[in-house]
Motif scaffolding. Structure first.
Motif, PDB file in Angstrom:
ATOM      1  N   LEU A   1      30.339  10.370  24.996  1.00 29.57           N
ATOM      2  CA  LEU A   1      31.530  10.270  24.155  1.00 29.57           C
ATOM      3  C   LEU A   1      31.177   9.976  22.704  1.00 29.57           C
TER       4      LEU A   1
ATOM      5  N   HIS B   1      32.682  17.238  23.807  1.00 29.90           N
ATOM      6  CA  HIS B   1      31.977  16.015  23.434  1.00 29.90           C
ATOM      7  C   HIS B   1      30.472  16.238  23.323  1.00 29.90           C
TER       8      HIS B   1
ATOM      9  N   GLN C   1      36.265   9.843  18.389  1.00 30.70           N
ATOM     10  CA  GLN C   1      35.393  10.970  18.658  1.00 30.70           C
ATOM     11  C   GLN C   1      34.357  11.087  17.540  1.00 30.70           C
TER      12      GLN C   1
END
Length: 536
Positions: free
Chosen positions: A361, A409, A527
């Motif tokens: 992540l 990701h 993110q």
């Protein structure tokens, strides 16, 4: 945000109720009301019970799904061969934050469970019956039910019956953990795997099964296999108890006949019309995607065929608006903290797997993904219980189910969605406390402390990794690979030892106040590489 589930959420039924008969009349069926609703129950011989269980294809409803008739015959044969009285144990431990079906049955229909257990005890010639629970409400309801039947541990009792209360931990529900606690030990699995059917409580053959399993047996014994088989599928007759939570308007426990479309169950609970995914079987279960939901029906075989799992009967959809990997990371972190802390591949591997998911992540790229896959593979079949296996299955299912998000990701800057925290965990990352007779409440639940590395002092001695491998790994340069990390409850003493013994005095412990915040205040997952991740 999803609040922690109450012990007894809303209860619904599709079709005619069986296990939930009488729930529309009273909150709890005491013995007189139980007999009014269900009627009397005639005793059956051991082989009669085994044949009944086989004809209705009764399998354990706690997750493993082992055929009940095989377990019953195994206990009977072992008891006869050894010339000892067997023991009957009802496993009412339900320690996943997303599971409440057994808790509902114990709180509202305890005598139905006792009916099945007492049938088995009489058929086997058992003189001891134990009901294992972990919650105050289930302990109170079951002790009241035993008193209503005049069952106790008194000297004059032909059958000694009592409730065994254990701490709320994921590993407490393992059969070996429950047997060990009944024998006076800690409620964690022993170092080697044993069969309770051969060597259970006090070394005696022990019939141990889940609370719903005994309740299903009591229903079948009353109405017979033909009538029981009129409900549900031909090869999996009867009903199933499910706990539906996650991204739903009304979390509930629902009794449904096998064969009901899964999408209909989700609609009843107010799930999104097109969920991004549905976790089936609980936190040791598997994800299925939205397209697969439309194909699935409520049955063990159907869910297995589409890549899901019936497991402990927990069904958890998530919306299109949340990051599925971030949601899974929260669960992975909780699973790591639930380790008993005694098997290296588990108490080292599960935190490493959670860190691997976090690395993905945070933009760790393909290397982070491969590392996570390797860790998940390495923990399988290497523990004293099924906790590492189930946790690895959950992680592997996450990787398989959400390939688009994974690619975003791993290869890009993330999926761009926040983490809403829709999968229920115990409030504030803690388990319910106040458990008498077991570990202290502080020993269970989420981490209370963080350990920090002061890089201006660290000289790479590596002693921290030797003392606290649950947290620290050494990189190729010989220095720790993390600057700060949560300390599992079971490793807090070792963390303090690491701080005191660090030659450079480069470690310090701090109270992890953020882990004590309510679930609704969980931070949003950012993110992109280098940003702060959930729970860090």
């Amino acid at each position: 945000m999803n609040e922690a589930l109450p012990d007894v959420p809303e209860v619904r039924v599709v079709g005619l109720p069986q296990l939930t008969s009488g729930f529309d009349l009273v909150e709890r069926l005491d013995l007189p009301m139980h007999l009014k609703v269900h009627g009397p129950l005639e005793p059956l011989g051991g082989e009669q019970l085994a044949q009944l269980s086989e004809r209705i294809n009764l399998k354990g409803r706690g997750g493993a799904g082992f055929p009940f008739h095989k377990k019953l015959r195994s206990v009977a044969e072992a008891a006869i061969k050894r010339g000892v009285r067997p023991v009957v144990v009802v496993n009412g431990s339900e320690d996943e934050p997303a599971c409440r079906k057994d808790t509902v049955l114990i709180n509202r229909a305890p005598h139905l469970i006792l009916d099945g257990a007492l049938l088995c005890a009489e058929a086997l010639g058992a003189r001891t019956l134990v009901v294992g629970v972990t919650r105050e409400s289930t302990q109170r309801s079951m002790e009241q039910a035993l008193a209503e039947r005049g069952l106790s541990t008194g000297r004059r009792s032909a059958l000694k019956a009592f409730v065994q209360r254990n701490p709320v931990r994921m590993v407490t529900g393992a059969a070996a953990s429950l047997v060990r606690s009944i024998d006076g030990g800690p409620a964690i699995p022993p170092g080697r795997k044993t069969s309770a059917s051969q060597n259970g409580v006090g070394g005696a053959p022990t019939l141990l099964s889940n609370a719903e399993t005994f309740a299903q047996l009591a229903i079948a014994a009353r109405i017979g296999p033909e009538r029981y088989g009129n409900t549900g599928l031909y090869d999996e007759p009867g009903t199933v108890m499910l706990t539906v939570s996650g991204a739903v308007a009304r979390p509930m426990v629902i009794e449904v006949p096998t064969g009901v479309p899964l999408r209909y169950v989700l609609q009843l609970a107010g799930a999104p019309p097109v969920p991004q995914g549905v976790l089936t079987g609980g936190y040791h279960g598997k994800w299925i995607d939205a397209a697969t939901v439309n194909e699935a029906i409520v049955s063990r075989n159907s869910l297995d065929a589409v890549g899901g799992a019936l497991g402990a009967g927990a069904i958890l959809p998530i919306t299109q608006d949340t990051c599925p990997l971030g949601e899974s990371l929260r669960v992975a972190q909780w699973l790591a903290e639930e380790s008993a802390g005694q098997c290296g591949p588990c108490y080292l591997g599960l935190p490493a797997a959670a860190r691997g998911m976090e690395d993905i992540l945070n933009g760790g790229g393909p290397a982070a993904l491969e590392a996570l896959k390797q860790v998940a593979k390495n923990v399988k079949r290497r523990g004293a219980c099924s906790h590492p296996d189930g946790s690895a299955m959950f992680l592997e299912s996450t990787i398989k189910a959400f390939t688009d998000d994974l690619a975003a990701h791993v290869l890009g800057n993330g999926c761009g969605r926040p983490v809403e925290g829709v999968l229920p965990l115990f409030e504030g990352g803690k388990t319910p406390t106040g458990i008498p007779g077991g570990a202290e409440p502080e020993e269970a639940g989420g981490s209370r402390q963080k350990i920090h590395v002061d890089w201006t002092l660290c000289r790479g001695h590596g002693l921290c990794a030797d003392i606290l491998p649950e947290v620290f790994e050494l990189g190729a340069d010989g220095f720790p690979t993390v600057a700060q990390a949560k300390v599992p409850r079971f490793a807090e003493a070792k963390a303090l030892r690491a701080v005191r013994r660090c030659p450079a005095l480069a470690l310090r412990l701090e109270e992890d106040t953020r882990s004590q915040a309510p679930a609704k205040n969980l931070p949003v997952l950012s993110q992109g590489r280098g940003r702060r991740a959930l729970g860090r």
